[in-house]
Every structure is written in structure tokens, then in C-alpha cells.
Design a protein around this motif. Structure first.
Motif, PDB file in Angstrom:
ATOM      1  N   PRO A  41       0.833  -1.203   0.000  1.00  0.00           N
ATOM      2  CA  PRO A  41       0.000   0.000   0.000  1.00  0.00           C
ATOM      3  C   PRO A  41       0.866   1.251   0.000  1.00  0.00           C
ATOM      4  O   PRO A  41       1.875   1.327   0.699  1.00  0.00           O
ATOM      5  CB  PRO A  41      -0.790  -0.141   1.310  1.00  0.00           C
ATOM      6  CG  PRO A  41      -0.844  -1.612   1.565  1.00  0.00           C
ATOM      7  CD  PRO A  41       0.477  -2.142   1.088  1.00  0.00           C
ATOM      8  N   ARG A  85      -5.095  -1.051  -1.482  1.00  0.00           N
ATOM      9  CA  ARG A  85      -5.463  -2.411  -1.087  1.00  0.00           C
ATOM     10  C   ARG A  85      -4.584  -3.387  -1.859  1.00  0.00           C
ATOM     11  O   ARG A  85      -4.560  -3.360  -3.092  1.00  0.00           O
ATOM     12  CB  ARG A  85      -6.951  -2.684  -1.371  1.00  0.00           C
ATOM     13  CG  ARG A  85      -7.904  -1.846  -0.531  1.00  0.00           C
ATOM     14  CD  ARG A  85      -9.362  -2.117  -0.877  1.00  0.00           C
ATOM     15  NE  ARG A  85      -9.661  -1.757  -2.268  1.00  0.00           N
ATOM     16  CZ  ARG A  85      -9.914  -0.523  -2.677  1.00  0.00           C
ATOM     17  NH1 ARG A  85      -9.893   0.480  -1.807  1.00  0.00           N
ATOM     18  NH2 ARG A  85     -10.183  -0.276  -3.934  1.00  0.00           N
ATOM     19  N   HIS A 117      -3.600  -7.492  -2.137  1.00  0.00           N
ATOM     20  CA  HIS A 117      -3.846  -8.900  -1.839  1.00  0.00           C
ATOM     21  C   HIS A 117      -2.691  -9.713  -2.447  1.00  0.00           C
ATOM     22  O   HIS A 117      -1.835  -9.164  -3.146  1.00  0.00           O
ATOM     23  CB  HIS A 117      -5.187  -9.325  -2.415  1.00  0.00           C
ATOM     24  CG  HIS A 117      -6.336  -8.503  -1.908  1.00  0.00           C
ATOM     25  ND1 HIS A 117      -6.875  -8.667  -0.659  1.00  0.00           N
ATOM     26  CD2 HIS A 117      -7.024  -7.475  -2.487  1.00  0.00           C
ATOM     27  CE1 HIS A 117      -7.851  -7.801  -0.467  1.00  0.00           C
ATOM     28  NE2 HIS A 117      -7.970  -7.060  -1.569  1.00  0.00           N
ATOM     29  N   SER A 160      -4.023  -6.226  -6.689  1.00  0.00           N
ATOM     30  CA  SER A 160      -3.994  -5.018  -5.862  1.00  0.00           C
ATOM     31  C   SER A 160      -4.864  -3.971  -6.535  1.00  0.00           C
ATOM     32  O   SER A 160      -5.162  -4.056  -7.736  1.00  0.00           O
ATOM     33  CB  SER A 160      -2.562  -4.505  -5.688  1.00  0.00           C
ATOM     34  OG  SER A 160      -1.962  -4.270  -6.955  1.00  0.00           O
TER      35      SER A 160
END
Length: 407
Positions: free
Chosen positions: A343, A376, A378, A382
Motif C-alpha cells: 500500500p 489495497r 492482496h 492489488s
């Protein structure tokens, strides 16, 4: 890690995590890095501690310090200390990790060499580019009968994959059952006039890879086939060392950009050694019996050089990933935490398109003059928000399959 009191500190660090460059003035050093675990995000803290430890390594190896004072009317008005380190870290390993409350301490060990002349990959150096390693077809399959190494087409790229994964600088995708060349004798084939391989782009898209590694095994032949027949005379000659037991290993290695199909790197690797294995003692490429031979050890060294060459060829390449979803100012990308994204990372957006009269050509990239800042992240995807401004993605014409880049 060294600290400098009072005066402002500018730390300019060029630390290339490429396994590939030849070692020069190599020394083994350990570096220590610390980070704070925020909101339980241990992965981010671990990444920050690793980067701090690598900075510590670079500063231990070689650092230059310069001080610049500004005087006005005989009075010191500014004092600036600049610290610069240039180093290349190879074979980076985490040797110790300790956590005390929210404080994380990491110790890394690496072979450190002079980084002068190496590329300055900027922010992209810490990110793991996705690389698909394909099968390496054998041009002359009959050569593989001695030692039963017919599995070289998959076992060789698997050995390369293992070495690339050990370097921890790339995301390695296994695709050894996939092939790139219809006729390995004349590979690479199906090239356009622009020296691009037409089927690389489709394969890279299917595998989700930024780069594609391919190769062709040209030669694994023995110099004297008669030396390995089952006759008593041949066995006697082998026993007294009177037969020619040398064997060749020749492989063409190629690395392609998955977006354009253009070659990034190409080289022929050679090795040779005595095939000093008795019939039946070796069953497969890179098997235990294979690696005990002089030839196997020579081949293993060549595989090391191949993996190093791939790492070095990609070290200076930018990190690129595809846009997979667009919702006004929200952009979703096809890469996430496993690639090293975090992030707050900012990526530049480029429009990808083709001309109607050249649909078989590689797509052209045009700067959208926009960025996306991730909020965000993952494991494999993203998402983030377009940079400040009044326009959203529709107005900028940002679409699925456009490209986000960190240089």
C-alpha cells in the motif's frame, strides 16, 4: 546500522539484487535491519527490515561521505552531509529473524561486490517480476539414450527454475510442458520483421508472465558412441581409461518480453566433461548418478550460469503489470503482495493499443500521464486510486489490459 547525528542525511543507495553479474571483490557480509510491525502487518515489516538490512550491507562494504558547508559573511548557515553507497548483493539469505513486541529485527547474509557500472533500477529493484520458464526441446533425441536423459526437455528448465527461486528476486512460473518453437532446429521461428516472436505474447498473457524464458538443447552427444557399447572390449577400454568418454552440452537460452514478444537476452551455453558413469548408473537428467559424473558437474555449472544470466538480464527491466478492472477512479492490477507491492506504491499508467492495419504486431504503449496509488494489496491482485485530478478512468480512457509500470 550506522547513524549520523545532527546534520541532514541523504542516503543514495544503488543495490542490485541480481544473481547474474560476475563477482568482483566479493565478500560475505551480514547486515541488520529493523522495522516496526504496524496493525499486525508482519509481511510489510519484514520487507522493510530486509531493505534496511541490505542498506546496512551496502554501507559496510563501501560508502563515501561528503560534507558541504554553506558560509555567508563568514558564518556557517548550512551543513549538509551526503552518504552514498554502491554495492551489488548476490545470494541474499535471511539468517535470523527476531520479534520483540512490535519491533522486528532481521539479519541477512549476502555476497557483496562493487556495484559500479550496474544499472540503477530505481524502485523496481525490490519488486519480483513474473517469469515463465518453458520446456527446452532436445534437437537430437537419440543422443539422450546414453544415461537415459531424455527428460532433459523438462528437467533442465526445472533446474533453472529452482536456482531462480533460490535467488528470491523473481516470481517464477513453471510451464515446462509448454513449448514455444514448432521446429527447434531453426528456433527461434515465426519472427516478425521487427524481430518479435508472434506466439510469445499470447503465451505470456495466458500464463500471466511479464517475461518468458525459452531454450533449445542443441547437443548432449558423446564423442565416441562405441565407447559405451556393452562388449567386453569396450568395457575393458573404459576400465583402463583408453576410451574417449567426453560428452557435450550445448543449449541456446532466450528471454522474451511478454508484452511485445521482443527478445531481451539470447546466448549459447556450452559445457563438456567425461561421462564416467557405467551403463545403468544414471537414470535421468540431474539425477544423483548424473550429478556424480564429471559431465554432470560441468552441466550443473552451466545451469548456474544460465540462471545468473537470466537474473542479470532482468535486473534493470521495469516492473510491469496489467490493468484487470476499471471502476471510475479505482484501478485493479494483476499483481499484488507476492510481487512485493505494498500500500502506498505509485505506478504509472500506460495505454495499450494496436493499429487496425497491424493487429498482429505488438501493442504500442502511450503514456496516460496518470498514476495509480495502491491502497489495497492482496497476494495476487492489488487496487488503488487514480492520482489527484478531476478526471476519472473513463475520461482518461484507462481500460482493461492497459499497463501499470514502476521504473
Amino acid at each position: 546500522m550506522s547513524t549520523w547525528p545532527a546534520a541532514p542525511l541523504l542516503l543514495a543507495l544503488i543495490l542490485a539484487l541480481a544473481v547474474g553479474a560476475p563477482a568482483a571483490r566479493a565478500v560475505v557480509l551480514e547486515g541488520v535491519g529493523h522495522a516496526t510491525v504496524v496493525n499486525g502487518d508482519l509481511d510489510r515489516a519484514r520487507s522493510q527490515a530486509r531493505e534496511a538490512a541490505l542498506r546496512d550491507l551496502a554501507l559496510q562494504y563501501e560508502a563515501s561521505v561528503s560534507t558541504r558547508d554553506t558560509m555567508e559573511n563568514g558564518v556557517l548557515t548550512e551543513s549538509r552531509t551526503e552518504l552514498a553507497a554502491q554495492a551489488r548483493a548476490r545470494n541474499v539469505q535471511v539468517v535470523d529473524e527476531q520479534r520483540s513486541g512490535n519491533r522486528l529485527r532481521l539479519v541477512v547474509r549476502a555476497d557483496v561486490t562493487d556495484g559500479q557500472g550496474s544499472c540503477q533500477a530505481g524502485s523496481a529493484y525490490r519488486l519480483k517480476k513474473r517469469v515463465a520458464v518453458l520446456g527446452f526441446p532436445l534437437v537430437q533425441p537419440d543422443q539422450a539414450r546414453v544415461g537415459q536423459i531424455g527428460d532433459v526437455n523438462t528437467a533442465l528448465p526445472e533446474q533453472i527454475q529452482a536456482r531462480l527461486r533460490a535467488s528470491q528476486g523473481l516470481q517464477v512460473l513453471s510451464a515446462t510442458q509448454s513449448g514455444l518453437f514448432e521446429d527447434p532446429v531453426d528456433a527461434p521461428t515465426r519472427q516478425l520483421s521487427s524481430n518479435q516472436l508472434t506466439n510469445v505474447v499470447a503465451l505470456a498473457r495466458e500464463l500471466g508472465a511479464q517475461f518468458v524464458v525459452a531454450g533449445v538443447v542443441r547437443d548432449v552427444g558423446i564423442s565416441d558412441p562405441a565407447a559405451w557399447n556393452t562388449s567386453l572390449w569396450a568395457g575393458l577400454k573404459r576400465g583402463i581409461g583408453a576410451s574417449d568418454r567426453s560428452r557435450r552440452f550445448v543449449v541456446d537460452l532466450m528471454v522474451f518480453d511478454g508484452l511485445s514478444g521482443s527478445p531481451v537476452y539470447q546466448e549459447r551455453f556450452r559445457a563438456a566433461g567425461d561421462w564416467n558413469a557405467e551403463p545403468g548408473s544414471s537414470t535421468g537428467f540431474a539425477s544423483a548418478g548424473f550429478l556424480k559424473t564429471d559431465y554432470g558437474r560441468a552441466v550443473s555449472g552451466a545451469v548456474d550460469r544460465m540462471a545468473s544470466a537470466i537474473d542479470a538480464a532482468l535486473a534493470c527491466q521495469p516492473f510491469m503489470t496489467r490493468v484487470v478492472r476499471v471502476d471510475d477512479r479505482s484501478i485493479t492490477l494483476a499483481s499484488g503482495a507476492t510481487a512485493g507491492l505494498r500500500p502506498g506504491d505509485e505506478l504509472h499508467l500506460y495505454r495499450s493499443g494496436r493499429h487496425w492495419d497491424a493487429l498482429d504486431q505488438a501493442p504500442e504503449l502511450n503514456d496516460a500521464e496518470a498514476t495509480v496509488t495502491l491502497d489495497r494489496v492482496h497476494p495476487d491482485v492489488s487496487s488503488g486510486t487514480l492520482g489527484q485530478g478531476g478526471q476519472g478512468a473513463p475520461e482518461l480512457n484507462i481500460q482493461r489490459d492497459d499497463i501499470a509500470i514502476i521504473w
